[in-house]
Design an enzyme around this catalytic site. Structure first.
Site, mmCIF file in Angstrom:
data_model
loop_
_atom_site.group_PDB
_atom_site.id
_atom_site.type_symbol
_atom_site.label_atom_id
_atom_site.label_comp_id
_atom_site.label_asym_id
_atom_site.label_seq_id
_atom_site.Cartn_x
_atom_site.Cartn_y
_atom_site.Cartn_z
ATOM 1 N N GLY A 46 25.964 49.661 -59.836
ATOM 2 C CA GLY A 46 26.785 50.233 -61.137
ATOM 3 C C GLY A 46 27.738 51.079 -60.228
ATOM 4 N N GLN A 51 29.510 59.804 -62.188
ATOM 5 C CA GLN A 51 28.976 59.846 -60.919
ATOM 6 C C GLN A 51 30.755 59.957 -59.720
ATOM 7 O OE1 GLN A 51 26.602 56.276 -60.505
ATOM 8 N NE2 GLN A 51 26.316 56.787 -59.073
ATOM 9 N N CYS A 91 21.013 54.554 -54.896
ATOM 10 C CA CYS A 91 22.279 54.983 -55.976
ATOM 11 C C CYS A 91 23.426 55.818 -54.845
ATOM 12 C CB CYS A 91 21.662 56.196 -56.649
ATOM 13 S SG CYS A 91 22.711 57.415 -57.371
ATOM 14 N N LEU A 92 24.449 55.210 -55.259
ATOM 15 C CA LEU A 92 25.524 55.898 -54.671
ATOM 16 C C LEU A 92 25.767 57.508 -54.381
ATOM 17 C CD1 LEU A 92 28.961 52.788 -55.866
ATOM 18 C CD2 LEU A 92 27.363 52.674 -53.508
ATOM 19 N N HIS A 133 19.436 52.731 -65.269
ATOM 20 C CA HIS A 133 19.264 53.729 -64.472
ATOM 21 C C HIS A 133 20.996 54.577 -64.852
ATOM 22 C CE1 HIS A 133 20.000 54.168 -59.818
ATOM 23 N NE2 HIS A 133 21.551 54.866 -60.122
ATOM 24 N N GLU A 134 22.082 54.264 -65.209
ATOM 25 C CA GLU A 134 23.432 54.375 -65.299
ATOM 26 C C GLU A 134 23.461 55.319 -66.760
ATOM 27 O OE1 GLU A 134 24.765 53.986 -62.632
ATOM 28 O OE2 GLU A 134 24.398 52.137 -62.009
ATOM 29 N N HIS A 137 22.045 58.999 -65.676
ATOM 30 C CA HIS A 137 23.719 59.467 -65.401
ATOM 31 C C HIS A 137 24.154 59.768 -66.610
ATOM 32 C CE1 HIS A 137 23.126 58.798 -60.565
ATOM 33 N NE2 HIS A 137 23.508 57.685 -61.603
HETATM 34 NI NI NI Z 1 23.012 56.054 -59.301
#
Ligand code: NI
Length: 167
Positions: A46, A51, A91-92, A133-134, A137
């Protein structure tokens, strides 16, 4: 297509609140393609526009093994949520950190696709977790901020150390 730079926690830009999307033109299509390439290369399941330092309400998800089932959610809104699920999240933007987070197990979301067509989606389990989660963000929140103060402090220390090593 191009690989985009992913912001790393605790970059302040991860705390910006994303704005609604009104234009579904070529610029947006290019961003979606670039975000998908970036997510697959990472690899991740995701990615939110926040991000990659684009503060608009766009997120992409692909939970398939084959990486051929891209889901694009624009201006997503959670209409209802129920149940509870606890699972390990990564998470990236917080590389190398995996922690247990509790979220709603079942959600109904309204969003637009990449051409602006509205749809509703019912999601459970990993997909429900990933969407939450997204969306966090897009609202300037990163999953480590949901953890206890103790765990959070430990993670920030760890990130500071690894950033020093990479300089
Ligand atoms: Ni993330």
């Amino acid at each position: 297509m191009a690989l985009l730079n992913i912001l790393h926690y605790p970059d302040e830009r991860l705390h910006k609140i994303a704005s609604p999307i009104r234009e579904f033109g070529p610029e947006l299509q290019q961003l979606i393609a670039d975000m998908a390439e970036t997510m697959y290369a990472a690899p991740g399941i995701g990615l939110a526009a926040t991000q990659v330092d684009r503060h608009i309400r766009l997120l992409i998800i692909d939970l398939s093994e084959e990486k051929n089932a891209l889901q694009v959610l624009i201006n997503p809104e959670i209409l209802s949520m129920d149940g509870e699920i606890t699972g390990e999240e990564g998470c990236l933007s917080v590389p190398g950190i995996y922690e247990e987070v509790t979220r709603a197990e079942h959600i109904v979301v309204r969003a637009q696709d990449q051409h602006g067509t509205a749809f509703e989606l019912e999601a459970t389990g990993l997909l429900a977790v990933c969407i939450q989660h997204e969306i966090d963000h897009l609202n300037g929140r990163v999953f480590v901020e949901k953890l206890s103060r103790l765990k959070f402090n430990r993670i920030v220390q760890k990130l500071k150390k690894s950033q020093k090593k990479n300089m």
